[in-house]
Design a protein around this motif. Structure first.
Motif, short mmCIF file in Angstrom:
data_model
loop_
_atom_site.label_atom_id
_atom_site.label_comp_id
_atom_site.label_asym_id
_atom_site.label_seq_id
_atom_site.Cartn_x
_atom_site.Cartn_y
_atom_site.Cartn_z
N TYR A 123 0.82 -1.21 0.00
CA TYR A 123 0.00 0.00 0.00
C TYR A 123 0.86 1.26 0.00
O TYR A 123 2.00 1.27 0.47
N VAL A 126 0.68 5.22 1.29
CA VAL A 126 -0.07 6.03 2.24
C VAL A 126 0.48 7.46 2.27
O VAL A 126 1.69 7.67 2.14
N HIS A 180 -1.83 5.43 9.97
CA HIS A 180 -2.03 4.31 9.05
C HIS A 180 -1.61 3.02 9.77
O HIS A 180 -0.54 2.97 10.39
N TYR A 215 -1.20 -1.16 9.02
CA TYR A 215 -1.20 -2.23 8.03
C TYR A 215 -1.27 -3.56 8.78
O TYR A 215 -0.32 -3.96 9.47
N LEU A 234 -5.43 -2.30 5.16
CA LEU A 234 -4.84 -1.00 5.47
C LEU A 234 -5.94 -0.13 6.07
O LEU A 234 -6.96 0.11 5.43
N SER A 250 -6.73 3.57 7.86
CA SER A 250 -6.16 4.90 8.00
C SER A 250 -7.16 5.82 8.70
O SER A 250 -8.37 5.62 8.62
N LEU A 284 -4.35 7.70 -1.03
CA LEU A 284 -4.26 6.29 -0.65
C LEU A 284 -4.24 5.41 -1.90
O LEU A 284 -4.97 5.69 -2.86
#
Length: 481
Positions: A315, A317, A367, A369, A450, A452, A475
């Motif tokens: 991902y 971010v 964020h 993960y 993910l 956020s 994102l």
């Protein structure tokens, strides 16, 4: 949504006796009050404004709020030079008290000083904030070093720099010089801070100027010397009596690391008083206007360049690291768990003090993960859902804000499908200001997520939407799982 929404470590150096409410969910800048003491005991002292330690937060960082636990520093015995300076200055030092109108009970205590030979007194906004926000409930008085007392009249406030000017029924001797031109200080230059620490009596603290804070939205001077609760609003002067700054805060995790409002901001506020004529009858619209001006500058600085992008697994971010914003990372990699969690948090290191229970003008983002190749997809979905909590928005009973108005939808950025929840709360006292919270969770993999969160406090509706939109659009995914 706009129409419906319109229905959203620093510690104060003033001494406070009022009990506090819920702390706003999100940032740095100012002090929760201590509970009222029994009538037969001396007033308790609230800690000064305290900058939080530079350690990774456990979650989205909160603004250091009024009333952080504070270990006070005993003021050392002053030198002969400090004693001589105090002897000359003491007649123009004042204690500033906020009182409940009903019963004249003391609520908070700070310091102030007479400007030149006038009847104007400089202090901190946070010392007189109760009087500014709720004049029907609170009034104020001064007490001088001889024990004489009298009423104060609030003339002007500067919430952005934590300053206020009040008028009293006596004149200064001319000792405290507030120069018209900027004061030039050199690294290590001796300074002397005066005030009434811990409501115990007037005192002087010796220290030195050591530069300007680099991570504050507005300039603050570093004073290497002890400043204790109750000294908020007192002057910090050169050996010749020239005012260099006004006591405002201290580091809770440091030894004799304190902060001053530069005198240049006091010069501007005194000019405002000279030009304004009669003082405002209601300070709330003025405070709202100052907060709106701050949020315009804050959002402009936040979005003047695209948000930086970092990789967390597959991902991408958005983050912002700058002079005002710091980021931390942490992981549970060494914990014996069935899943892995990496967290990246960024937050502004300053916020604006509005009252003992409210700070604003702050941005934070987090964020997380999550992934687990071993958990069954249903168990992982339950885990991910437990982390995605829209009930962590602060108390719905908070009378300063309306209840959160939230909308939820499934969206798709250029590369990532997301579940997104946006919540808005309006400020009751300050029309046009809102708190925004955006929560997102990826929906592209049954064994990875993910999640956020973005918090933006004290912004206009349009700017809140601008920041959440920029965050959401940034994102994405950078590759395969």
């Amino acid at each position: 949504m706009r129409r419906a929404a319109s229905f959203f470590l620093l510690s104060c150096l003033s001494t406070s006796l009022a009990a506090t409410g819920d702390r706003p969910a999100a940032p740095l800048k100012q002090t929760a009050a201590q509970p009222a003491t029994k009538p037969d005991t001396p007033p308790a002292s609230a800690p000064p404004l305290v900058t939080p330690p530079a350690t990774p937060p456990a979650a989205t960082p909160q603004a250091p709020g009024p009333g952080e636990t504070d270990t006070t520093t005993t003021l050392p015995q002053p030198s002969s030079a400090a004693q001589e300076l105090y002897s000359s200055a003491q007649g123009d030092l004042l204690q500033i008290r906020m009182l409940l109108r009903n019963g004249r009970t003391q609520s908070t205590v700070g310091s102030g000083f007479l400007v030149g030979d006038s009847n104007l007194v400089l202090t901190n906004y946070h010392v007189v904030s109760q009087m500014a926000l709720d004049p029907a409930v609170y009034t104020g008085e001064y007490v001088d070093t001889d024990g004489n007392r009298g009423p104060i009249e609030l003339l002007a406030v500067d919430v952005l720099h934590d300053l206020a000017v009040v008028r009293v029924n006596r004149q200064g001797s001319g000792f405290f010089i507030v120069p018209e031109k900027p004061v030039k200080l050199t690294q290590g230059q001796p300074l002397y801070s005066l005030g009434n620490p811990l409501d115990l009596g007037f005192a002087i603290s010796e220290g030195a100027y050591n530069g300007v804070v680099s991570r504050s939205f507005y300039d603050q001077l570093i004073f290497s010397g002890p400043i204790n609760s109750g000294m908020s609003g007192g002057p910090s002067v050169t050996a010749g009596g020239t005012v260099a700054g006004i006591n405002v805060s201290k580091r809770r995790d440091g030894e004799a690391v304190s902060f001053l409002v530069p005198v240049k901001y006091a010069q501007d506020l005194l000019k405002t008083v000279a030009l304004q004529g009669a003082p405002p009858k209601d300070f709330n619209p003025l405070i709202a206007a100052q907060l709106l001006a701050h949020q315009r500058a804050m959002v402009a600085r936040l979005l003047d360049t695209p948000l930086a992008i970092k990789n967390m697994g597959p991902y991408r971010v958005p983050v912002r690291e700058s002079g005002q914003v710091r980021c931390w990372g942490r992981s549970n990699v060494k914990a014996e768990t069935s899943y892995s969690a990496d967290t990246l948090s960024c937050a502004m290191e300053s916020a604006l003090y509005v009252s003992d229970t409210q700070q604003t003008g702050h941005v934070s983002m987090t964020h997380q993960y999550l992934r687990s190749p071993s958990l069954h997809p249903l168990r992982f979905a339950a885990l991910a859902s437990s982390q995605f909590r829209i009930d962590r928005l602060g108390s719905t009973r908070d009378t300063r804000l309306t209840g959160p108005l939230c909308s939820e939808r499934f969206v798709h950025t250029n590369t990532l499908p997301l579940r997104a929840v946006t919540c808005v709360r309006a400020y009751r006292k300050f029309p046009g200001l809102y708190n925004f919270t955006l929560l997102t969770a990826s929906t592209d993999n049954p064994q990875a997520s993910l999640q956020s969160r973005l918090d933006v406090t004290g912004v206009s509706y349009d700017n809140g939407m601008r920041v959440t939109r920029a965050f959401l659009n940034a994102l994405g995914r950078s590759g395969k799982l």
